[in-house]
Enzyme design. Structure first.
Site, PDB file in Angstrom:
ATOM      1  N   GLY A  12       0.818  -1.266   0.051  1.00 49.02           N
ATOM      2  CA  GLY A  12      -0.026   0.200  -0.086  1.00 49.02           C
ATOM      3  C   GLY A  12       0.923   1.188  -0.029  1.00 49.02           C
ATOM      4  N   ARG A  22      13.315  10.542  -2.979  1.00 51.45           N
ATOM      5  CA  ARG A  22      14.156  11.694  -3.534  1.00 51.45           C
ATOM      6  C   ARG A  22      15.458  11.625  -2.534  1.00 51.45           C
ATOM      7  NH1 ARG A  22      14.655  16.426  -0.699  1.00 51.45           N
ATOM      8  NH2 ARG A  22      15.229  18.279  -1.596  1.00 51.45           N
ATOM      9  N   ARG A  75       1.038  -5.246  -5.162  1.00 51.22           N
ATOM     10  CA  ARG A  75       1.295  -6.089  -4.082  1.00 51.22           C
ATOM     11  C   ARG A  75       1.141  -7.394  -5.007  1.00 51.22           C
ATOM     12  NH1 ARG A  75      -0.517  -4.158   0.641  1.00 51.22           N
ATOM     13  NH2 ARG A  75      -2.146  -2.735   0.625  1.00 51.22           N
ATOM     14  N   ASP A 106       4.756  -4.699   6.012  1.00 50.88           N
ATOM     15  CA  ASP A 106       5.002  -6.216   6.269  1.00 50.88           C
ATOM     16  C   ASP A 106       5.238  -7.013   5.184  1.00 50.88           C
ATOM     17  OD1 ASP A 106       4.874  -7.517   8.944  1.00 50.88           O
ATOM     18  OD2 ASP A 106       3.258  -8.595   8.006  1.00 50.88           O
ATOM     19  N   GLY A 107       4.402  -6.946   4.230  1.00 50.70           N
ATOM     20  CA  GLY A 107       4.574  -7.830   3.007  1.00 50.70           C
ATOM     21  C   GLY A 107       5.763  -7.602   2.219  1.00 50.70           C
ATOM     22  N   THR A 128       4.470   2.690   5.570  1.00 53.73           N
ATOM     23  CA  THR A 128       2.904   2.301   5.674  1.00 53.73           C
ATOM     24  C   THR A 128       2.170   3.418   6.329  1.00 53.73           C
ATOM     25  OG1 THR A 128       1.360   0.671   6.554  1.00 53.73           O
ATOM     26  CG2 THR A 128       3.609   0.386   7.292  1.00 53.73           C
ATOM     27  N   ASP A 130      -0.211   2.268   8.355  1.00 52.66           N
ATOM     28  CA  ASP A 130      -0.811   1.433   9.453  1.00 52.66           C
ATOM     29  C   ASP A 130       0.116   1.592  10.818  1.00 52.66           C
ATOM     30  OD1 ASP A 130      -2.448   0.473   7.716  1.00 52.66           O
ATOM     31  OD2 ASP A 130      -1.368  -1.236   7.302  1.00 52.66           O
ATOM     32  N   ASP A 132       2.352  -0.214  11.769  1.00 50.11           N
ATOM     33  CA  ASP A 132       2.463  -1.813  12.257  1.00 50.11           C
ATOM     34  C   ASP A 132       3.632  -2.466  11.991  1.00 50.11           C
ATOM     35  OD1 ASP A 132       2.412  -2.039   9.396  1.00 50.11           O
ATOM     36  OD2 ASP A 132       0.581  -3.729   9.849  1.00 50.11           O
ATOM     37  N   ARG A 174      -5.078  -2.205   9.077  1.00 48.50           N
ATOM     38  CA  ARG A 174      -4.888  -3.512   9.143  1.00 48.50           C
ATOM     39  C   ARG A 174      -5.086  -4.062  10.427  1.00 48.50           C
ATOM     40  NH1 ARG A 174      -2.881  -6.479   4.690  1.00 48.50           N
ATOM     41  NH2 ARG A 174      -1.814  -4.569   3.517  1.00 48.50           N
ATOM     42  N   GLN A 254      -7.573   7.972   3.332  1.00 46.99           N
ATOM     43  CA  GLN A 254      -6.428   7.853   4.349  1.00 46.99           C
ATOM     44  C   GLN A 254      -5.216   7.783   3.987  1.00 46.99           C
ATOM     45  OE1 GLN A 254      -8.159   5.693   8.017  1.00 46.99           O
ATOM     46  NE2 GLN A 254      -9.195   4.925   6.183  1.00 46.99           N
TER      47      GLN A 254
END
Ligand code: F6P
Length: 321
Positions: A12, A22, A75, A106-107, A128, A130, A132, A174, A254
């Site tokens: 994402g 940059r 993805r 994460d991915g 990300t 998230d 996370d 997530r 978002q």
């Protein structure tokens, strides 16, 4: 001795990814490196060809303030397959690329860890909304995201106040509640429902009924995605509490928009640090920021772990509501 590096953004997108690109390009070029941008994440790495573009200093002019990622993102679940990765590795070898810098969540880190095990010199940057990723207090994109969420919830508060309604707001993240928690404290929400709290329906219903009895005009409940259907929850709250209730799913809004100052600073620092790590031959690590210092971790020590930057926020939110 590193001479050629490549950079890609994956998963994402997140505001601030461009500022990181940059920084990598500019820091790489000033140190005499050739810097390749790879389009569309691991898919571009796999497909090769025109997806690899040599980047000039000028190619990143004016992108620091732009949302999204100029390199594109994707993805690619197939990247778990060693045959897919092998093709990507061959593409890196064809151009003689000594180090690959990946920006994502994460991915992306799972893919980077697999590439590391395959023998690729890889460095990861956390990108990300998230927040996370373990091993960093903040990820690139999180600050912009919470500013967007806070702005949206402030608007909902205006209209809910006018109509004496309850608002149920679903935010992204997530399985991580950091967006909900940060936005909850910053908007004066009544409470948040995250993977840490879970959904205690009886509690939610009793609470909202209590708000109605005590003449609260516009309770706001923030819910992290993947926990419950917020439209159904809103209906239950309305039926039980007597509050007219509306559910709003903020969705991909978002993820967009101009990166905040914090995200631009974080992304620039991390991009610069990634090049320094590459020049020093320190590969196989992901970088982050802890207590305002750049730190490095091994992918294995980060993947699958949960951090607690917003510890006890649920409690603070309820005390102040
Ligand atoms: O990881 C970022 C994120 O926006 C999550 O918050 C969300 O669950 C997911 O990506 C949505 O993914 P997609 O854009 O592929 O629908």
């Amino acid at each position: 001795m590193v001479k050629k590096i490549a950079i890609l953004t994956s998963g994402g997108d997140a505001p601030g990814m461009n500022a990181a690109i940059r920084a990598v390009v500019r820091a790489g070029r000033i140190n005499g490196l050739e810097v390749y941008g790879i389009r569309d994440g691991y898919r571009g790495l796999y497909e090769g060809g025109d997806n690899f573009q040599l980047m000039s200093r000028k190619s990143v002019t004016d992108i620091i303030a732009r949302g999204g990622t100029i390199l594109g993102s994707a993805r690619l679940p197939e990247f778990k397959d060693p045959a897919y990765r092998q093709k990507g590795i061959e593409n890196l070898k064809k151009l003689g690329i000594d180090c690959l810098i990946v920006i994502g969540g994460d991915g992306t880190y799972t893919g980077a860890n697999a590439l590391k095990k395959d023998g690729v010199n890889v460095i990861g940057l956390p990108g990300t909304i998230d927040n996370d990723i373990y091993g960093t207090d903040y990820t690139i994109g999180f600050d912009t995201c919470i500013n967007t969420v806070v702005d949206a919830i402030d608007r909902l508060r205006d209209t809910c106040g006018s109509h004496e309604r309850c608002a149920v707001v679903e935010v992204m993240g997530r399985y991580c509640g950091d967006v909900a928690k940060a936005a909850g404290l910053a908007t004066g929400a009544e409470f948040v429902i995250t993977s840490d709290t879970g959904l205690d329906l009886d509690y939610v219903l009793e609470k909202t009924k209590d708000y109605k009895l005590h003449s609260k005009r516009h309770p706001i409940i923030i819910v992290t995605e993947h926990i419950t259907n917020v439209h159904e929850l809103a209906k239950k709250i309305e039926d039980y509490s007597g509050f007219e209730t509306r559910a709003t799913v903020l969705g991909h809004i978002q993820r967009g928009g101009k990166p905040s100052t914090q995200d631009r600073i974080l992304a620039s620092r991390l991009g610069l640090a990634a090049v320094e790590y590459a020049l020093a031959g320190k590969f196989g690590v992901c970088l982050g920021i802890v207590s305002n210092e750049i730190v490095s971790s091994n992918f294995e020590d980060v993947l699958g772990k949960k951090k607690h930057v917003f510890r006890n926020f649920e409690k603070s939110i309820e005390i102040l509501s």
